[in-house]
Motif scaffolding. Structure first.
Motif, PDB file in Angstrom:
ATOM      1  N   GLN A   1      -3.141  -5.333   7.245  1.00 30.25           N
ATOM      2  CA  GLN A   1      -3.872  -5.732   6.126  1.00 30.25           C
ATOM      3  C   GLN A   1      -3.244  -7.160   6.205  1.00 30.25           C
TER       4      GLN A   1
ATOM      5  N   VAL B   1       2.619  -2.207  17.817  1.00 26.85           N
ATOM      6  CA  VAL B   1       3.258  -2.790  17.879  1.00 26.85           C
ATOM      7  C   VAL B   1       4.273  -1.685  17.208  1.00 26.85           C
ATOM      8  N   PHE B   2       4.213  -1.448  16.512  1.00 26.24           N
ATOM      9  CA  PHE B   2       4.548   0.528  15.837  1.00 26.24           C
ATOM     10  C   PHE B   2       4.431   1.580  16.443  1.00 26.24           C
ATOM     11  N   GLY B   3       3.245   1.403  17.481  1.00 31.05           N
ATOM     12  CA  GLY B   3       3.611   3.027  17.978  1.00 31.05           C
ATOM     13  C   GLY B   3       4.253   2.365  19.056  1.00 31.05           C
TER      14      GLY B   3
ATOM     15  N   GLU C   1      10.054   4.091   7.367  1.00 34.07           N
ATOM     16  CA  GLU C   1       8.717   4.090   8.546  1.00 34.07           C
ATOM     17  C   GLU C   1       9.049   3.115   9.868  1.00 34.07           C
ATOM     18  N   ILE C   2      10.055   2.426   9.323  1.00 28.83           N
ATOM     19  CA  ILE C   2      10.330   1.557  10.386  1.00 28.83           C
ATOM     20  C   ILE C   2      11.923   1.941  11.010  1.00 28.83           C
TER      21      ILE C   2
ATOM     22  N   GLU D   1      -1.020  -1.480  15.765  1.00 27.82           N
ATOM     23  CA  GLU D   1      -0.616  -0.395  15.974  1.00 27.82           C
ATOM     24  C   GLU D   1       0.149  -0.456  17.047  1.00 27.82           C
TER      25      GLU D   1
ATOM     26  N   THR E   1       0.804  -1.441  -0.012  1.00 33.12           N
ATOM     27  CA  THR E   1      -0.413   0.706  -0.081  1.00 33.12           C
ATOM     28  C   THR E   1       0.555   1.211  -0.034  1.00 33.12           C
ATOM     29  N   GLY E   2       1.704   1.201   0.239  1.00 32.77           N
ATOM     30  CA  GLY E   2       2.615   2.438   0.534  1.00 32.77           C
ATOM     31  C   GLY E   2       3.113   2.717   1.915  1.00 32.77           C
ATOM     32  N   SER E   3       3.030   2.118   2.722  1.00 32.54           N
ATOM     33  CA  SER E   3       3.035   2.202   4.150  1.00 32.54           C
ATOM     34  C   SER E   3       3.188   0.668   4.639  1.00 32.54           C
TER      35      SER E   3
ATOM     36  N   ASP F   1      -6.027   4.330  11.781  1.00 32.32           N
ATOM     37  CA  ASP F   1      -6.440   5.001  10.558  1.00 32.32           C
ATOM     38  C   ASP F   1      -6.593   3.253   9.567  1.00 32.32           C
TER      39      ASP F   1
ATOM     40  N   GLU G   1       2.858   0.540   7.544  1.00 28.96           N
ATOM     41  CA  GLU G   1       1.862  -0.511   9.167  1.00 28.96           C
ATOM     42  C   GLU G   1       0.864  -0.850   8.844  1.00 28.96           C
ATOM     43  N   LEU G   2       0.636  -0.579   7.685  1.00 26.87           N
ATOM     44  CA  LEU G   2      -0.960  -0.608   6.659  1.00 26.87           C
ATOM     45  C   LEU G   2      -0.955  -2.419   5.944  1.00 26.87           C
TER      46      LEU G   2
END
Lengths: 257, 257
Positions: free
Chosen positions: B120, B219-221, B178-179, B217, B111-113, B237, B115-116
């Motif tokens: 998914q 894990v990422f946050g 991002e990570i 969420e 998706t480009g993200s 989101d 986290e997303l």
DNA sequence: TATTGTGGACTGAACGTCTAGTTTAGTAGA
DNA sequence: TCTACTAAACTAGACGTTCAGTCCACAATA
């Protein structure tokens, strides 16, 4: 009291109950109170202790599935009938032996820091789970995959007790303002313990102290990179339709392939 | 080619090898190249397909341990000898059927993200793992607890392939900034998938889309609460979730035991 | 002596093997 | 081309073995 041990999973000794009384539904220590004073020969505590001890001995050396009831009986110097008299099946003997043999091998730290608490706790838990006795944890989960009743009992008698302890650490962290309270506590516990337990079961990764530390650090710190504004997504949400599970896994028409 | 199916776990067809040749050490498709053209009757593709189909059928209805080789043979309309001619034991028939029956039921989103993507992907994976076919995942892990060779094979033929896919998502996330790159990639994968797999095995928590979202969420946050305000998002989101599976009708919504 | 514990024999289920005979397919000689 | 020969796969079913769990006769004890 003397006549009945503390064996929580053993069959009830209620006189009326003949055989097929499953321990799962059996109250913990129902007897002793209003029981009409036992008459005949009393249960041999020696035999029971020997059974549990022999079971542990064997289970520390081979997987639950390969430990036979005959082997337990032989090693305990006891008849197999005696085993099945008090436990409905082999798995419950094993669980009983496990619970009796643990005697709190894992402590709950209270350092003042939730992250440190969890780090120490996870290291401690993993050290136990990789020990001969602790490895039984996996055996029980495995057994539970073909025996839902056993799995439920395992959760109640073991898992939930452990989680209650860990939840206290989580709660302290939330109260001290260290842990984001919007993250559900049950999920927190699974975030901490799940990764290492997954490794324990699948055997695809190391389980040393270093990994325990890394897991807790990552869980607390998060994966998201926070510096110079690159915290969020690179792009806004894009829905990808092909990412879902294909339908057709209907239980009815399960003739896949 | 016609004479040999793609059955990756089946015994090798090498004429010299009589029986006790374990599939684990057998090369995937050794034959066909320099083999001196088979002489006798050829392997029945029909029988093989029937065996795999019957195995899946039974495995979607009861745990691996309760599915007997006799039952498979009976349902497949095949002699038991034929089964043991090509597979060394029941578990490997099951694994073969599983691998053959999956045909990539879980896709890798992009998706480009990151986290997303992981959200998914985790939802998709869990939807599969809670389906009748996907439940076999737990059965295989369980079987592996008393059979290290089988567990190793399961890792190689299934787990590692899955992780390779997921690692790509992680790598993209790292490359896009991002990570946090200081978190080991293998640990990242276990952080994402471990919690839900733990729940899947122990049955102590829900496995719906909501939990998958919450896990990713968190894990990422991260759990850590920053001094000035919070660090992670209060609400992820999850707008995409509605586009994939309807939560209400979802069979995976139910708590699994 | 009534009641319970115990031990060895027993039953049944399941795994995996073996044998005997049948079917299929390549090979070689007429 | 036809036919016998040979190699391999398949079927059916019996078999040996292991193990879980039960039965029954007998021993121990209040």
């Amino acid at each position: 009291m003397i006549e009945n041990s503390g064996c929580p999973l053993a069959r009830s000794r209620t006189p009326a109950s003949p055989r097929r009384r499953c321990a799962i539904a059996t109250p913990l220590r129902s007897e002793a109170a209003n029981e009409p004073k036992a008459r005949g020969r009393r249960r041999s505590l020696q035999a029971e202790a020997a059974i549990l001890k022999a079971t542990l001995y064997l289970l520390e050396r081979q997987p639950l599935r390969k430990v036979t009831a005959d082997a337990i009986a032989r090693r305990a110097g006891v008849s197999k009938t005696t085993i099945y008299k008090w436990w409905p099946n082999k798995s419950l003997v094993a669980l009983d032996a496990y619970l009796a043999g643990m005697t709190e091998q894992v402590a709950m730290p209270d350092t003042g820091s939730a992250e440190l608490d969890f780090t120490q706790q996870l290291k401690s838990v993993m050290a136990f789970y990789t020990s001969p006795l602790g490895r039984l944890f996996c055996q029980f989960l495995a057994e539970g995959q073909s025996d839902p009743g056993f799995l439920a009992l395992f959760r109640e008698r073991f898992l939930y007790a452990r989680r209650d302890t860990a939840r206290v650490m989580w709660r302290r962290g939330v109260d001290r303002g260290e842990i984001r309270e919007e993250v559900d506590g049950e999920i927190v516990l699974d975030l901490i313990y799940g990764p290492m337990i997954f490794r324990l079961l699948a055997g695809h990764g190391s389980l040393s102290d270093r990994e325990s530390e890394a897991v807790v650090e990552a869980v607390f710190g998060g994966l998201r990179r926070s510096k110079n504004g690159r915290r969020g997504r690179a792009r806004p949400d894009v829905t990808v339709s092909g990412a879902t599970v294909q339908p057709g896994v209907n239980p009815q028409e399960a003739e896949v392939v």
